[in-house]
Design a protein around this motif. Sequence first.
Motif, PDB file in Angstrom:
ATOM      1  N   CYS A  32      -7.750 -60.864  23.394  1.00 12.57           N
ATOM      2  CA  CYS A  32      -9.128 -61.330  23.511  1.00 12.57           C
ATOM      3  C   CYS A  32      -9.586 -61.088  24.958  1.00 12.57           C
ATOM      4  CB  CYS A  32      -9.201 -62.819  23.184  1.00 12.57           C
ATOM      5  SG  CYS A  32     -10.794 -63.545  23.597  1.00 12.57           S
ATOM      6  N   CYS A  78     -11.806 -62.538  26.634  1.00  7.71           N
ATOM      7  CA  CYS A  78     -12.214 -63.758  27.348  1.00  7.71           C
ATOM      8  C   CYS A  78     -10.991 -64.568  27.771  1.00  7.71           C
ATOM      9  CB  CYS A  78     -13.086 -64.643  26.475  1.00  7.71           C
ATOM     10  SG  CYS A  78     -14.459 -63.789  25.778  1.00  7.71           S
ATOM     11  N   CYS A  79     -10.130 -64.936  26.815  1.00  5.07           N
ATOM     12  CA  CYS A  79      -9.021 -65.837  27.131  1.00  5.07           C
ATOM     13  C   CYS A  79      -7.702 -65.085  27.251  1.00  5.07           C
ATOM     14  CB  CYS A  79      -8.912 -66.926  26.071  1.00  5.07           C
ATOM     15  SG  CYS A  79      -8.509 -66.279  24.451  1.00  5.07           S
ATOM     16  N   CYS A 137     -11.775 -63.475  20.337  1.00  2.29           N
ATOM     17  CA  CYS A 137     -11.035 -64.296  19.362  1.00  2.29           C
ATOM     18  C   CYS A 137     -11.932 -65.363  18.740  1.00  2.29           C
ATOM     19  CB  CYS A 137      -9.805 -64.928  20.015  1.00  2.29           C
ATOM     20  SG  CYS A 137     -10.162 -66.385  21.016  1.00  2.29           S
ATOM     21  N   CYS A 147     -12.893 -68.352  21.102  1.00  7.80           N
ATOM     22  CA  CYS A 147     -13.933 -68.031  22.086  1.00  7.80           C
ATOM     23  C   CYS A 147     -15.287 -67.827  21.402  1.00  7.80           C
ATOM     24  CB  CYS A 147     -13.560 -66.791  22.894  1.00  7.80           C
ATOM     25  SG  CYS A 147     -12.169 -67.089  24.019  1.00  7.80           S
TER      26      CYS A 147
HETATM   27 ZN    ZN Z   1     -10.416 -65.776  23.303  1.00  6.26          ZN
END
Ligand code: ZN
Length: 241
Positions: free
Chosen positions: A16, A18-19, A31, A34
């Motif tokens: 992912c 973002c994370c 994901c 997120c």
């Molecule tokens: Zn994520």
Amino acid sequence: MEFQSTLFQFFLPPQCPCCEKFLEGGQQGICSKCLSEIHWIEPPFCSICGIPFISKEVENHPCGACMTHRNYFTMARALGAYEGSIQEAIHHWKYEGKTNLTPFFAEWMAEGVERYWEPDFFDLLIPVPLHPQRLRERGFNQALLLVKELSWWTGIPYRKTILQKKKPTVPQVNLSGAEREKGLRGAFHVIEKDELVGKSILLVDDVYTTGATVNECSKVLSRGGAKRVDVLTLAHAVRTS
Ligand SMILES: [Zn+2]
Ligand SMILES: [Zn+2]
């Protein structure tokens, strides 16, 4: 060694952006956790610039800034509030070159076009341009990436050369509204005016911050002969003050 690490990456599931968690079977892009944290913009919001209102008890109406300030675009709309996971995703995409996010962003934007405007409303998609120097540094214009995919989704043709940035501008983060406007004056110009005359334009960028950039672009496009200019961005910065 290089071959081995490439091979290793090939067999790892995608992460992912973002994370950075590894995605479960078949998932791609952001994901589900997120995604669930994205603050999607829903009514009520400003009928002109699209900024979401905190109070849910009102109808869409022009915000204070739009009442006192001339906008050269008719309507600006955005998909998400520029915070949390969408802000992170945009950051990874724009500054770390995770351009595999583009199709996801463009799909959201295509849904936005469908939600906010009548079918076949626009003649052309135009990206907010980067100055050639910035383009060399970054390697791509993020707004053009969005426009190309959005054109594929919507069938609306795009033109990447009509609107050009001829003057580099300093980052606007710490400038007041008036300073931003002054700094942007004369920064954009239009070529190929014939292609613009009488057309309804959707101007596309990644983030609507104060609106100074898209407003200046809209002014130049209108003066160049466009019948109407609207704006679509992935995210809209939420005012904290
Ligand atoms: Zn994520
Ligand atoms: Zn507004």
